[in-house]
Design a protein around this motif. Structure first.
Motif, PDB file in Angstrom:
ATOM      1  N   MET A   1      39.403  42.447  39.844  1.00 29.91           N
ATOM      2  CA  MET A   1      39.372  42.795  38.418  1.00 29.91           C
ATOM      3  C   MET A   1      40.749  43.311  38.017  1.00 29.91           C
ATOM      4  N   HIS A   2      41.130  43.033  36.787  1.00 31.27           N
ATOM      5  CA  HIS A   2      42.453  43.426  36.305  1.00 31.27           C
ATOM      6  C   HIS A   2      42.357  44.644  35.397  1.00 31.27           C
ATOM      7  N   GLU A  32      42.096  39.903  22.186  1.00 31.04           N
ATOM      8  CA  GLU A  32      41.284  39.742  20.975  1.00 31.04           C
ATOM      9  C   GLU A  32      39.952  40.485  21.131  1.00 31.04           C
ATOM     10  N   GLN A  33      39.316  40.320  22.285  1.00 27.66           N
ATOM     11  CA  GLN A  33      38.067  41.044  22.532  1.00 27.66           C
ATOM     12  C   GLN A  33      38.312  42.545  22.660  1.00 27.66           C
ATOM     13  N   ASP A  34      39.449  42.891  23.267  1.00 26.96           N
ATOM     14  CA  ASP A  34      39.811  44.295  23.409  1.00 26.96           C
ATOM     15  C   ASP A  34      39.986  44.942  22.038  1.00 26.96           C
ATOM     16  N   ASP A  93      32.985  44.035  24.672  1.00 23.56           N
ATOM     17  CA  ASP A  93      33.310  44.515  26.016  1.00 23.56           C
ATOM     18  C   ASP A  93      32.782  43.547  27.063  1.00 23.56           C
ATOM     19  N   GLN A  94      31.585  43.046  26.881  1.00 16.90           N
ATOM     20  CA  GLN A  94      31.010  42.095  27.835  1.00 16.90           C
ATOM     21  C   GLN A  94      31.813  40.797  27.858  1.00 16.90           C
ATOM     22  N   ARG A  95      32.262  40.347  26.689  1.00 15.62           N
ATOM     23  CA  ARG A  95      33.082  39.132  26.652  1.00 15.62           C
ATOM     24  C   ARG A  95      34.427  39.374  27.332  1.00 15.62           C
ATOM     25  N   GLN A  96      34.988  40.563  27.137  1.00 14.80           N
ATOM     26  CA  GLN A  96      36.264  40.892  27.773  1.00 14.80           C
ATOM     27  C   GLN A  96      36.120  40.941  29.288  1.00 14.80           C
ATOM     28  N   VAL A  97      35.060  41.596  29.764  1.00 13.08           N
ATOM     29  CA  VAL A  97      34.816  41.676  31.204  1.00 13.08           C
ATOM     30  C   VAL A  97      34.600  40.281  31.791  1.00 13.08           C
ATOM     31  N   ALA A  98      33.852  39.436  31.072  1.00 12.03           N
ATOM     32  CA  ALA A  98      33.596  38.079  31.555  1.00 12.03           C
ATOM     33  C   ALA A  98      34.895  37.295  31.717  1.00 12.03           C
ATOM     34  N   LEU A  99      35.833  37.505  30.806  1.00  2.83           N
ATOM     35  CA  LEU A  99      37.130  36.839  30.914  1.00  2.83           C
ATOM     36  C   LEU A  99      37.927  37.387  32.100  1.00  2.83           C
ATOM     37  N   LEU A 100      37.940  38.709  32.247  1.00  9.00           N
ATOM     38  CA  LEU A 100      38.748  39.336  33.294  1.00  9.00           C
ATOM     39  C   LEU A 100      38.192  39.056  34.687  1.00  9.00           C
ATOM     40  N   GLU A 101      36.870  39.099  34.837  1.00 10.20           N
ATOM     41  CA  GLU A 101      36.297  38.964  36.171  1.00 10.20           C
ATOM     42  C   GLU A 101      36.416  37.546  36.719  1.00 10.20           C
ATOM     43  N   ALA A 102      36.676  36.584  35.867  1.00  6.70           N
ATOM     44  CA  ALA A 102      36.821  35.200  36.315  1.00  6.70           C
ATOM     45  C   ALA A 102      38.248  34.863  36.726  1.00  6.70           C
ATOM     46  N   LEU A 103      39.177  35.797  36.509  1.00  2.00           N
ATOM     47  CA  LEU A 103      40.588  35.525  36.800  1.00  2.00           C
ATOM     48  C   LEU A 103      40.967  36.025  38.184  1.00  2.00           C
ATOM     49  N   PRO A 104      41.760  35.248  38.929  1.00  2.53           N
ATOM     50  CA  PRO A 104      42.166  35.653  40.280  1.00  2.53           C
ATOM     51  C   PRO A 104      43.190  36.780  40.260  1.00  2.53           C
ATOM     52  N   ASN A 105      43.448  37.304  41.427  1.00  2.00           N
ATOM     53  CA  ASN A 105      44.409  38.392  41.590  1.00  2.00           C
ATOM     54  C   ASN A 105      45.824  37.932  41.217  1.00  2.00           C
ATOM     55  N   ILE A 106      46.650  38.907  40.843  1.00  2.00           N
ATOM     56  CA  ILE A 106      48.064  38.632  40.583  1.00  2.00           C
ATOM     57  C   ILE A 106      48.776  38.456  41.916  1.00  2.00           C
ATOM     58  N   LEU A 107      49.561  37.409  42.037  1.00  2.00           N
ATOM     59  CA  LEU A 107      50.243  37.105  43.294  1.00  2.00           C
ATOM     60  C   LEU A 107      51.426  38.030  43.541  1.00  2.00           C
ATOM     61  N   ASP A 108      51.666  38.298  44.815  1.00  2.00           N
ATOM     62  CA  ASP A 108      52.868  39.018  45.213  1.00  2.00           C
ATOM     63  C   ASP A 108      54.095  38.206  44.815  1.00  2.00           C
ATOM     64  N   ALA A 109      55.168  38.907  44.458  1.00  2.00           N
ATOM     65  CA  ALA A 109      56.386  38.230  43.999  1.00  2.00           C
ATOM     66  C   ALA A 109      56.967  37.305  45.061  1.00  2.00           C
ATOM     67  N   LEU A 210      31.117  36.671  43.633  1.00  2.92           N
ATOM     68  CA  LEU A 210      30.431  36.409  42.370  1.00  2.92           C
ATOM     69  C   LEU A 210      31.284  36.909  41.211  1.00  2.92           C
ATOM     70  N   PRO A 211      31.268  36.206  40.079  1.00  2.00           N
ATOM     71  CA  PRO A 211      30.426  35.025  39.801  1.00  2.00           C
ATOM     72  C   PRO A 211      31.066  33.690  40.168  1.00  2.00           C
ATOM     73  N   LYS A 212      32.347  33.673  40.519  1.00  5.66           N
ATOM     74  CA  LYS A 212      33.090  32.424  40.630  1.00  5.66           C
ATOM     75  C   LYS A 212      32.585  31.490  41.721  1.00  5.66           C
ATOM     76  N   PHE A 213      32.199  32.033  42.890  1.00  6.22           N
ATOM     77  CA  PHE A 213      31.908  31.174  44.031  1.00  6.22           C
ATOM     78  C   PHE A 213      30.424  31.065  44.323  1.00  6.22           C
ATOM     79  N   ARG A 214      29.620  31.176  43.298  1.00  7.52           N
ATOM     80  CA  ARG A 214      28.166  31.109  43.454  1.00  7.52           C
ATOM     81  C   ARG A 214      27.728  29.849  44.200  1.00  7.52           C
ATOM     82  N   GLU A 215      28.355  28.718  43.907  1.00  7.92           N
ATOM     83  CA  GLU A 215      27.931  27.452  44.510  1.00  7.92           C
ATOM     84  C   GLU A 215      28.284  27.359  45.985  1.00  7.92           C
ATOM     85  N   ASP A 216      29.159  28.222  46.470  1.00  4.48           N
ATOM     86  CA  ASP A 216      29.547  28.199  47.879  1.00  4.48           C
ATOM     87  C   ASP A 216      28.653  29.080  48.742  1.00  4.48           C
TER      88      ASP A 216
END
Length: 422
Positions: A1-2, A32-34, A93-109, A210-216
């Motif tokens: 989560m970000h 926008e949701q924020d 807030d729920q829409r914002q969380v749904a957007l954030l929780e689907a995004l991967p971690n920030i990569l190391d430089a 979850l939720p991204k890898f539910r099918e795995d």
């Protein structure tokens, strides 16, 4: 989560970080949701202040024997508007969380740019692939010739991507797992844990499955999930906790079955044991402070490398590129082992630094020594290593011309004096 504060502070930098993973810009939608949520909350707070004032005025009017019905009607109207605003804020807030929780971690430089595994960077190699003076066989050819690896029997019992091991080969697999856990707990400072193989939604969410890898994943009829790796329960041991900084790092190890649907692997590695629905893995997890996590990542990777060295395998460390780094990881080292039967390098361990990405999802915190507030710890996980793939590597690396397989000496305590299969 970000952290939404990071998105607010520099939306362009956040989108640039997503672009490294090949993802579209998301900061605008998130903000926008924020903004909607914050505006609704502010408006609701202002109405609440007015309601508080109205309550005072109603009390004053009643004490003075004055009419208060108009004030009461205004209060009821404000209450309805407040409920609407609170619902609007919650939805945003729920829409914002749904957007954030689907995004991967920030990569190391330092993670190299790249699209897939072809762009990963080899950092160093241990040993040289051997040149055998006889035709090298793959592990399933060796196992079936010995009569100790049964794919047809497993298919009868459970379908494709399962294996039955028998006799000395089953013992060899057990010996590998026991050796790994004994090494990590006895010499590397990890605390052994026996963990549940079934976990709930919150546990899967905490480490990013979850939720991204539910099918795995495999899900039971009562709503639990079979773990894809012991990383899931081990890391979640600190979910919702506030740890003392002096207690860190925490290091856990577990030897457990793992279950994966391999939903995206149709047609890949269909022969043999390389990609199974059920397999055994020795897992390492560390919970540490942010300033320790880089060193802990290096330490964890060396622990896994020692396993491969002591088994007499040829291996290399690879830094994954931006397109191949996992969802929850900021930086990942893969350890690849040379398989003479395949004539190829194959992954046998992944060691990842997730930084505070999982801790935020789990709401795991620690209290710094100065006692000022709390902070999110960093979480790390690594295979120490995948037992099935180690078995494959031992069979192919130590195969002999007569069809037998030499057993690494380090496994002797668990093999009852057996030094050779065949």
């Amino acid at each position: 989560m970000h952290d939404i504060r990071i998105v607010r502070a520099d939306p362009a930098a956040f989108d640039a970080a997503l672009a490294r993973r090949g993802l579209p810009a998301m900061a605008g939608s998130i903000l926008e949701q924020d903004a909607t949520r914050r505006a609704a909350q502010t408006a609701a707070q202002e109405l609440q202040a007015r309601r508080n004032q109205i309550s005072k005025e109603i009390g004053q009017a009643r004490r003075a024997g004055q009419e208060s019905s108009a004030l009461e009607a205004e209060g009821a109207t404000l209450r309805g508007r407040m409920e609407s605003l609170e619902a609007e804020a919650k939805a945003a807030d729920q829409r914002q969380v749904a957007l954030l929780e689907a995004l991967p971690n920030i990569l190391d430089a330092e993670v190299p740019e790249g699209r897939d595994e072809a762009d990963n960077v080899v950092l160093h190699q241990h040993g040289t692939p051997p040149v055998l003076d006889f035709p090298a066989r793959q592990h399933f050819e060796i196992g079936e010739a010995l009569g100790l690896m049964d794919f047809a029997g497993a298919a009868k019992l459970a379908g494709a991507r399962f294996t039955v091991l028998r006799g000395a080969l089953a013992r060899l697999e057990r010996a590998l797992g026991q050796y790994m856990v004994a090494l990590h707990t006895g010499e590397h400072g990890y605390e052994e844990a026996a963990v549940p193989l079934l976990v709930n939604d919150a546990t899967m969410y905490g480490t990013g499955q979850l939720p991204k890898f539910r099918e795995d994943l495999f899900r039971t009829e009562d709503g639990r999930w079979l773990i894809p790796t012991a990383e899931v329960p081990l890391t979640n041991l600190v979910a919702g906790e506030i740890l003392a900084e002096d207690s860190l790092p925490l290091r856990f190890a577990a030897l457990s079955p793992c279950f994966r649907s391999e939903a995206g692997s149709a047609g890949r590695d269909t022969r043999g044991m390389l990609r199974q629905h059920q397999f055994t893995k020795a897992e390492m997890v560390s919970i540490t402070t942010p300033d320790q996590s880089a060193d802990e990542h290096e330490r964890m990777t060396r622990c896994a490398e020692r396993v491969l060295t002591e088994l007499g395998l040829v291996w290399r460390r690879v830094l994954l590129c931006s397109g191949d780094t996992g969802f929850a990881s900021a930086r990942t080292y893969d350890l690849e082992v040379w398989l003479p039967g395949q004539g190829a390098w194959r992954e046998i361990s992944s060691c990842s630094n997730c930084r505070d990405f999982q801790a935020r999802r789990m709401n795991a915190r620690f209290r710094p020594k100065d006692g000022k507030g709390t902070a999110f710890p960093h979480t790390l996980n690594g295979s120490g290593v995948a037992v099935g793939r180690a078995l494959i590597a031992v069979l192919e690396t130590h195969q002999q011309a007569d069809g037998s397989v030499a057993i690494p000496e380090v496994l002797a305590p668990w093999m009852g004096g057996l030094s050779r299969l065949g």
